[in-house]
Design a protein around this motif. Structure first.
Motif, short mmCIF file in Angstrom:
data_model
loop_
_atom_site.label_atom_id
_atom_site.label_comp_id
_atom_site.label_asym_id
_atom_site.label_seq_id
_atom_site.Cartn_x
_atom_site.Cartn_y
_atom_site.Cartn_z
N ARG A 39 0.04 -5.93 -4.26
CA ARG A 39 -0.06 -4.43 -4.17
C ARG A 39 0.24 -2.98 -3.17
O ARG A 39 0.23 -1.98 -2.82
CB ARG A 39 -1.28 -3.84 -5.78
CG ARG A 39 -0.43 -5.07 -6.65
CD ARG A 39 0.12 -4.25 -7.53
NE ARG A 39 -0.05 -2.32 -7.46
CZ ARG A 39 0.54 -1.81 -7.18
NH1 ARG A 39 2.18 -1.93 -6.47
NH2 ARG A 39 0.08 0.01 -7.10
N SER A 52 4.54 -0.21 1.66
CA SER A 52 6.15 -0.06 1.98
C SER A 52 6.51 1.31 1.26
O SER A 52 7.64 2.01 1.75
CB SER A 52 6.60 -1.10 0.82
OG SER A 52 6.83 -2.44 1.90
N GLN A 81 0.32 -4.21 -0.31
CA GLN A 81 2.01 -4.35 0.86
C GLN A 81 2.82 -2.74 -0.15
O GLN A 81 3.87 -2.42 0.79
CB GLN A 81 2.06 -5.75 0.79
CG GLN A 81 3.58 -5.55 2.25
CD GLN A 81 3.15 -7.10 2.88
OE1 GLN A 81 2.90 -6.23 3.24
NE2 GLN A 81 3.97 -7.55 2.42
N ALA A 82 2.67 -2.99 -1.45
CA ALA A 82 4.12 -2.02 -2.20
C ALA A 82 3.39 -0.80 -1.88
O ALA A 82 4.52 -0.69 -1.87
CB ALA A 82 3.53 -2.48 -3.48
N GLU A 120 6.29 -7.66 -2.06
CA GLU A 120 5.64 -7.01 -3.29
C GLU A 120 5.48 -7.04 -4.14
O GLU A 120 5.87 -7.85 -4.97
CB GLU A 120 6.12 -5.33 -2.90
CG GLU A 120 5.96 -4.84 -1.63
CD GLU A 120 7.05 -4.32 -1.18
OE1 GLU A 120 7.84 -3.47 -2.13
OE2 GLU A 120 8.52 -4.01 -0.31
#
Length: 133
Positions: free
Chosen positions: A13, A19, A15-16, A46
């Motif tokens: 989460r 991004s 990393q999402a 992600e």
């Protein structure tokens, strides 16, 4: 086996979110799922807010790995012979971003072949070869 621990969910989460905030983000895969009886392999970078939709590289073993979205629930629902299910590679780590995985997997024909090439690249001498572009 629980495919995503609380810690792994939190990392995916985070990393999402990172991004979404960074144009051109190219994170490293955090989780690897695999079929213990076949070639199907998924690399996840992600996890969407819905807690189900993963983004990463999927390879169902047909020689054409693809970047895209896949469902955690669908992967968890797969039932294999002998009572087996899809598993998570507990030892998986990656120093390579997803774009490198995708390019290498497409050239090599699978995520599994790409993993061999990428592992060798970390210890390769300049004369060692990777798959051609």
């Amino acid at each position: 086996m629980i495919l995503l621990s609380y810690e792994l969910r939190a990392r995916l989460r985070a990393q999402a979110r990172a991004s979404a905030e960074t144009l051109g983000s190219d994170p490293c895969p955090i989780a690897k799922f695999f079929n213990p009886l076949g070639a199907a392999t998924w690399l996840a970078t992600e996890l969407a807010r819905d807690g189900d939709t993963l983004f990463g590289l999927a390879d169902l073993g047909f020689g054409c790995p693809e970047l895209g979205y896949f469902s955690l629930r669908e992967i968890e629902a797969i039932r294999l012979p002998f009572g087996l299910r899809i598993e998570r590679d507990l030892a998986f780590t990656s120093l390579h971003p997803l774009s490198v995985w995708a390019d290498t997997a497409r050239r090599a024909g699978s995520i599994l072949a790409a993993q061999s090439f990428l592992a060798r690249s970390l210890t390769a001498r300049p004369t060692d070869e990777l798959p051609p572009p």
